[in-house]
Every structure is written in C-alpha cells, then in structure tokens.
Design a protein around this motif. Sequence first.
Motif, PDB file in Angstrom:
ATOM      1  N   MET A 190       0.814  -1.197   0.000  1.00 35.23           N
ATOM      2  CA  MET A 190       0.000   0.000   0.000  1.00 35.23           C
ATOM      3  C   MET A 190       0.859   1.264   0.000  1.00 35.23           C
ATOM      4  N   GLU A 191       2.040   1.209   0.595  1.00 32.32           N
ATOM      5  CA  GLU A 191       2.914   2.367   0.639  1.00 32.32           C
ATOM      6  C   GLU A 191       3.716   2.542  -0.641  1.00 32.32           C
ATOM      7  N   GLY A 192       3.646   1.589  -1.546  1.00 30.92           N
ATOM      8  CA  GLY A 192       4.406   1.680  -2.778  1.00 30.92           C
ATOM      9  C   GLY A 192       3.793   2.653  -3.756  1.00 30.92           C
ATOM     10  N   ASP A 193       4.532   2.905  -4.814  1.00 29.64           N
ATOM     11  CA  ASP A 193       4.072   3.797  -5.875  1.00 29.64           C
ATOM     12  C   ASP A 193       3.201   3.008  -6.831  1.00 29.64           C
ATOM     13  N   ASP A 194       1.975   3.507  -7.082  1.00 28.09           N
ATOM     14  CA  ASP A 194       1.055   2.796  -7.944  1.00 28.09           C
ATOM     15  C   ASP A 194       1.517   2.763  -9.393  1.00 28.09           C
ATOM     16  N   ASP A 195       2.332   3.739  -9.810  1.00 29.98           N
ATOM     17  CA  ASP A 195       2.753   3.810 -11.207  1.00 29.98           C
ATOM     18  C   ASP A 195       3.975   2.950 -11.491  1.00 29.98           C
ATOM     19  N   ALA A 196       4.628   2.463 -10.494  1.00 31.61           N
ATOM     20  CA  ALA A 196       5.814   1.637 -10.692  1.00 31.61           C
ATOM     21  C   ALA A 196       5.469   0.178 -10.455  1.00 31.61           C
ATOM     22  N   GLU A 257       0.822 -21.161  -4.832  1.00 29.52           N
ATOM     23  CA  GLU A 257       1.795 -20.964  -5.910  1.00 29.52           C
ATOM     24  C   GLU A 257       1.358 -19.897  -6.899  1.00 29.52           C
ATOM     25  N   VAL A 258       0.388 -19.074  -6.529  1.00 31.18           N
ATOM     26  CA  VAL A 258      -0.077 -17.973  -7.376  1.00 31.18           C
ATOM     27  C   VAL A 258       0.584 -16.689  -6.893  1.00 31.18           C
ATOM     28  N   ALA A 259       1.238 -15.988  -7.809  1.00 32.81           N
ATOM     29  CA  ALA A 259       1.887 -14.711  -7.502  1.00 32.81           C
ATOM     30  C   ALA A 259       1.223 -13.601  -8.306  1.00 32.81           C
ATOM     31  N   PHE A 260       1.486 -12.357  -7.904  1.00 27.64           N
ATOM     32  CA  PHE A 260       0.848 -11.205  -8.522  1.00 27.64           C
ATOM     33  C   PHE A 260       1.897 -10.153  -8.839  1.00 27.64           C
ATOM     34  N   SER A 261       1.689  -9.468  -9.945  1.00 26.58           N
ATOM     35  CA  SER A 261       2.519  -8.309 -10.269  1.00 26.58           C
ATOM     36  C   SER A 261       1.770  -7.008 -10.061  1.00 26.58           C
ATOM     37  N   GLN A 262       0.472  -7.065  -9.802  1.00 23.97           N
ATOM     38  CA  GLN A 262      -0.313  -5.859  -9.555  1.00 23.97           C
ATOM     39  C   GLN A 262      -0.023  -5.364  -8.142  1.00 23.97           C
ATOM     40  N   THR A 263       0.487  -4.172  -8.054  1.00 23.63           N
ATOM     41  CA  THR A 263       0.785  -3.599  -6.737  1.00 23.63           C
ATOM     42  C   THR A 263      -0.008  -2.313  -6.494  1.00 23.63           C
ATOM     43  N   THR A 264      -1.035  -2.059  -7.292  1.00 24.96           N
ATOM     44  CA  THR A 264      -1.906  -0.931  -6.982  1.00 24.96           C
ATOM     45  C   THR A 264      -2.748  -1.264  -5.753  1.00 24.96           C
ATOM     46  N   HIS A 265      -3.437  -0.286  -5.239  1.00 22.93           N
ATOM     47  CA  HIS A 265      -4.252  -0.508  -4.045  1.00 22.93           C
ATOM     48  C   HIS A 265      -5.364  -1.523  -4.315  1.00 22.93           C
ATOM     49  N   VAL A 266      -6.013  -1.394  -5.462  1.00 20.86           N
ATOM     50  CA  VAL A 266      -7.087  -2.332  -5.782  1.00 20.86           C
ATOM     51  C   VAL A 266      -6.526  -3.719  -6.040  1.00 20.86           C
ATOM     52  N   ALA A 269      -5.503  -5.371  -2.750  1.00 21.28           N
ATOM     53  CA  ALA A 269      -6.644  -5.848  -1.974  1.00 21.28           C
ATOM     54  C   ALA A 269      -7.181  -7.163  -2.545  1.00 21.28           C
ATOM     55  N   PHE A 270      -7.235  -7.256  -3.876  1.00 23.50           N
ATOM     56  CA  PHE A 270      -7.709  -8.498  -4.483  1.00 23.50           C
ATOM     57  C   PHE A 270      -6.736  -9.643  -4.228  1.00 23.50           C
ATOM     58  N   ALA A 271      -5.435  -9.380  -4.372  1.00 21.70           N
ATOM     59  CA  ALA A 271      -4.434 -10.429  -4.141  1.00 21.70           C
ATOM     60  C   ALA A 271      -4.462 -10.905  -2.694  1.00 21.70           C
ATOM     61  N   ARG A 272      -4.631  -9.964  -1.774  1.00 17.84           N
ATOM     62  CA  ARG A 272      -4.676 -10.337  -0.350  1.00 17.84           C
ATOM     63  C   ARG A 272      -5.883 -11.216  -0.061  1.00 17.84           C
ATOM     64  N   ARG A 273      -7.027 -10.922  -0.654  1.00 21.65           N
ATOM     65  CA  ARG A 273      -8.217 -11.742  -0.426  1.00 21.65           C
ATOM     66  C   ARG A 273      -8.087 -13.112  -1.101  1.00 21.65           C
ATOM     67  N   TYR A 274      -7.425 -13.146  -2.251  1.00 23.28           N
ATOM     68  CA  TYR A 274      -7.368 -14.409  -2.983  1.00 23.28           C
ATOM     69  C   TYR A 274      -6.423 -15.406  -2.309  1.00 23.28           C
ATOM     70  N   VAL A 275      -5.243 -14.966  -1.909  1.00 20.13           N
ATOM     71  CA  VAL A 275      -4.290 -15.907  -1.299  1.00 20.13           C
ATOM     72  C   VAL A 275      -4.659 -16.204   0.146  1.00 20.13           C
ATOM     73  N   GLY A 276      -5.445 -15.338   0.770  1.00 21.87           N
ATOM     74  CA  GLY A 276      -5.851 -15.607   2.146  1.00 21.87           C
ATOM     75  C   GLY A 276      -4.662 -15.622   3.087  1.00 21.87           C
ATOM     76  N   PHE A 277      -4.587 -16.683   3.886  1.00 17.00           N
ATOM     77  CA  PHE A 277      -3.508 -16.819   4.859  1.00 17.00           C
ATOM     78  C   PHE A 277      -2.539 -17.918   4.452  1.00 17.00           C
ATOM     79  N   GLU A 278      -2.376 -18.108   3.143  1.00 17.90           N
ATOM     80  CA  GLU A 278      -1.434 -19.116   2.669  1.00 17.90           C
ATOM     81  C   GLU A 278       0.004 -18.771   3.030  1.00 17.90           C
ATOM     82  N   HIS A 279       0.312 -17.481   3.105  1.00 21.45           N
ATOM     83  CA  HIS A 279       1.677 -17.028   3.406  1.00 21.45           C
ATOM     84  C   HIS A 279       1.667 -16.121   4.636  1.00 21.45           C
ATOM     85  N   ASP A 280       0.884 -16.468   5.621  1.00 20.06           N
ATOM     86  CA  ASP A 280       0.814 -15.711   6.876  1.00 20.06           C
ATOM     87  C   ASP A 280       0.406 -14.254   6.642  1.00 20.06           C
TER      88      ASP A 280
END
Length: 290
Positions: A190-196, A257-266, A269-280
């Motif tokens: 969330m603290e990262g730059d959305d454009d990078a 084993e699913v990873a994401f390259s999307q680091t925007t806020h939206v 949020a989707f990646a966090r909900r999808y992986v759940g607590f698989e990686h603490d």
Amino acid sequence: GERRLPRSHRGRLYSGRACAAMLSVCPPPRSSIGKGGPGARRGAGRAQASRQSQPRTQLKQTVLAMARRCRECGEALSALEAALHRCAEVLEWPHGGEALAAPDAGCGYRIMRLPAAAGAGGGGAASARFEALWEFIRKDLGHAFSPPSTDALTSGACQLLLALRGRSVLGMLMIDRVDSADLYTERELMEGDDDAIPPEPLRASSVSQRRTVKSTLGVALVWVRRSDRRKRLATVLVDAARQAASPLGAAPVPVAEVAFSQTTHVGCAFARRYVGFEHDGCVPVYAPDW
C-alpha cells in the motif's frame, strides 16, 4: 309550467298540507325546446371562429445539456459527445479461441483462451481487435503494460483469458509462467508507488531480507468490465487460469503458488483476499521480465 296531480288523485279533495307534499314529489317541468334555437347556434359559431383566428402557441421541451459519465469507460462526456460515444464497440470479441470450463456452471458466461494469432504482431483481424481491446483496458486501468507478442503466446510463457457473455467481453486476465516470488506485507504494498511495477520501495529493498516462495502462476493483469464488477468475476478468471496452467487431467495450480505483479491498491486488496492466509497474510509479488 304548472305541476299537475296524477290521474289517480284527480277529483279528490285534499288539504293544503297534503297538496304541498304531493307537489314536492311530482317531476319538475321539462325544459323549453327553443332553448338551443338558431340564435344560440349562431353565438356558438362566432365563438368557434374567434378561437380559430387566434394564433396557436407551440410548446417546446427544454433539453438540459448536462455532462454525464460513461458507465463503460468512465469518461466525462457532454450531451453531444454522449450521443456519439461508442466505446463499447471494442468490447466485442467476434473471433474464436479455446473454450475453457467455467468453475461455476451457472454463472451465465464462458471462459476462453485466446489463440497466438491474437497477440501483438499477428497482423490479422484478431490481432487488430485485441489491440483495440487492450487500448481500452489500458485507459481504464491506467497501466503501462505492452500487449503480449505472438511469440510469447505461442511458447506458453504468457496466456490471455477472456470472460464472455455471448460476444461481449466481461473481463480479461493475462498470466505468466514464473518460478518464484517474494513475499510482501499488505502495508508495504500500500505504501508503494502505484505507477511503478514493482514499486520503487520494493525494488530498493534487499532481496536477502525477503522470503522467497515457489510460484508457478503469475497474474500479470486482471481487468473486469465496470458494469460487472463486484460479482467475483476476477476470482473466476484466476480459478480458470489455475486449471488451464496445469497439465490435462491434473489438479489445478495450488493457491499458494499464485503470484501477482499488480501492486496498486485495488490489485493488492484483491491479491490479499485471494491468497488468504497461505503465506501468513503476505502477498507473493514477482517482477515481469517483459
């Protein structure tokens, strides 16, 4: 104009009070026949001619030229621009592809994997249509990704999935074949730059301090049509991609084993909900090599 007694009462003597009671129940006299004579008709004709000679006032409806926003692309339009706006024409896919089984049979749409000819540089009608669709998605999401090439789609390094209802495109997913990913907390993303992509704070961090996990499927880009969002369509697309990335007859790719390259806020949020607590509670993030 006189009131007469009924025949059954004629020739009898009645008191004044009885006569008054009988006269009150007698029907009233009929109106005169000459009431609507030629004079009255002449007066009505003059009134009608007077009304016809008066000029008629035409009422016109007032149209307010208010700005409006397109529900497909979100662009602010004037009244004239809205009448000529046809952005939804590119959200049609008349070409073929490989049909994939939708995880939810009663969802009302189908999942299709695009052929390699639809990639950039294909030179055909499918490639031209996909470039127009990609440009629409780029403006809607504001990303700077380049469309995948035909060689990347042919080798299997990249895949494109569409969610279709008839010919209408409801969503698109682009996946990569990856080997590993680094874990980041939701706060760091969330603290990262959305454009990078990945954001600058993540690039500057030391790799030795990060925990690397095995990843097989990388979600590079996920997009859902504005009118069909918040209907779990993005989740359905990723689930279909997990099944499509596994060998025929094998189990889908695990969620861990699913990873994401999307680091925007939206996207975070989707990646966090999808992986759940698989990686603490952390999100696996990879850097695309294209």
